[in-house]
Design an enzyme around this catalytic site. Structure first.
Site, PDB file in Angstrom:
ATOM      1  N   CYS A  72     -34.131 -10.213 -51.275  1.00 39.39           N
ATOM      2  CA  CYS A  72     -34.034  -9.972 -49.836  1.00 39.39           C
ATOM      3  C   CYS A  72     -35.187  -9.086 -49.365  1.00 39.39           C
ATOM      4  CB  CYS A  72     -32.707  -9.278 -49.525  1.00 39.39           C
ATOM      5  SG  CYS A  72     -31.258 -10.268 -49.935  1.00 39.39           S
ATOM      6  N   HIS A  87     -31.568  -6.658 -44.872  1.00 40.13           N
ATOM      7  CA  HIS A  87     -30.502  -5.662 -44.875  1.00 40.13           C
ATOM      8  C   HIS A  87     -31.105  -4.283 -45.097  1.00 40.13           C
ATOM      9  CE1 HIS A  87     -30.562  -5.264 -49.308  1.00 40.13           C
ATOM     10  NE2 HIS A  87     -30.599  -6.589 -49.363  1.00 40.13           N
TER      11      HIS A  87
END
Length: 166
Positions: A140, A128
């Site tokens: 992430c 992201h």
């Protein structure tokens, strides 16, 4: 490895003949990923989907799916739907995908601990946008918004994220 793979290096992600700056989890890279440790898991992870905010951006690929109001991601290891997309109302621990900020306007989903999740082994390893350069994630891999868009436009359903041990 293939030229279509995203390969994490000490200087960023190598993909499509280019090095893309990125940030990873505050817990570093780990082989023993656990829920809440902030680590980015070592391994070869398939990109299993793309989610995007249709009220903010266009679909980067024909196979991208819109993030709808009420879309959530379960991160409750005690639930049978752990590490999957769920819908509100959902009274258990989760991440809201349709956020007020732009962090999740575009998400590349990985197959980390999916589809048959092991409780507590970690959830929601996404690619992201970053909050800012150098700011770590909760596990992430995050990119500059325009770089994430360019990557999303170039990946295929065969693209993998490769995170080697450090």
């Amino acid at each position: 490895m293939t030229p279509r793979d995203l390969v994490l290096t000490g200087r960023g992600i190598r993909f499509a003949g280019r090095l893309w700056p990125c940030t990873i989890g505050r817990g570093g890279v780990r082989t023993d990923k656990r829920e809440g440790d902030g680590a980015t898991p070592v391994g070869t992870h398939r990109i299993t989907g793309i989610l995007y905010r249709p009220d903010r951006i266009a679909a980067p690929q024909p196979w991208a799916q819109p993030i709808r109001p009420g879309d959530l991601w379960s991160d409750d290891p005690d639930r049978p739907d752990y590490n999957t997309l769920v819908r509100a109302p959902y009274p258990f621990s989760h991440e809201t995908l349709r956020r007020a900020d732009p962090l999740y306007d575009l998400i590349l989903l990985t197959d980390w601990n999916w589809p048959d999740a092991t409780p507590g082994a970690g959830s929601a390893i996404f690619l992201h946008r970053w909050r800012r350069a150098g700011y770590p994630t909760e596990g992430c891999v995050a990119f500059r918004p325009d770089h994430l868009w360019q990557i999303a436009c170039q990946i295929t359903p065969e693209t993998r994220l490769i995170v080697p041990p450090r």
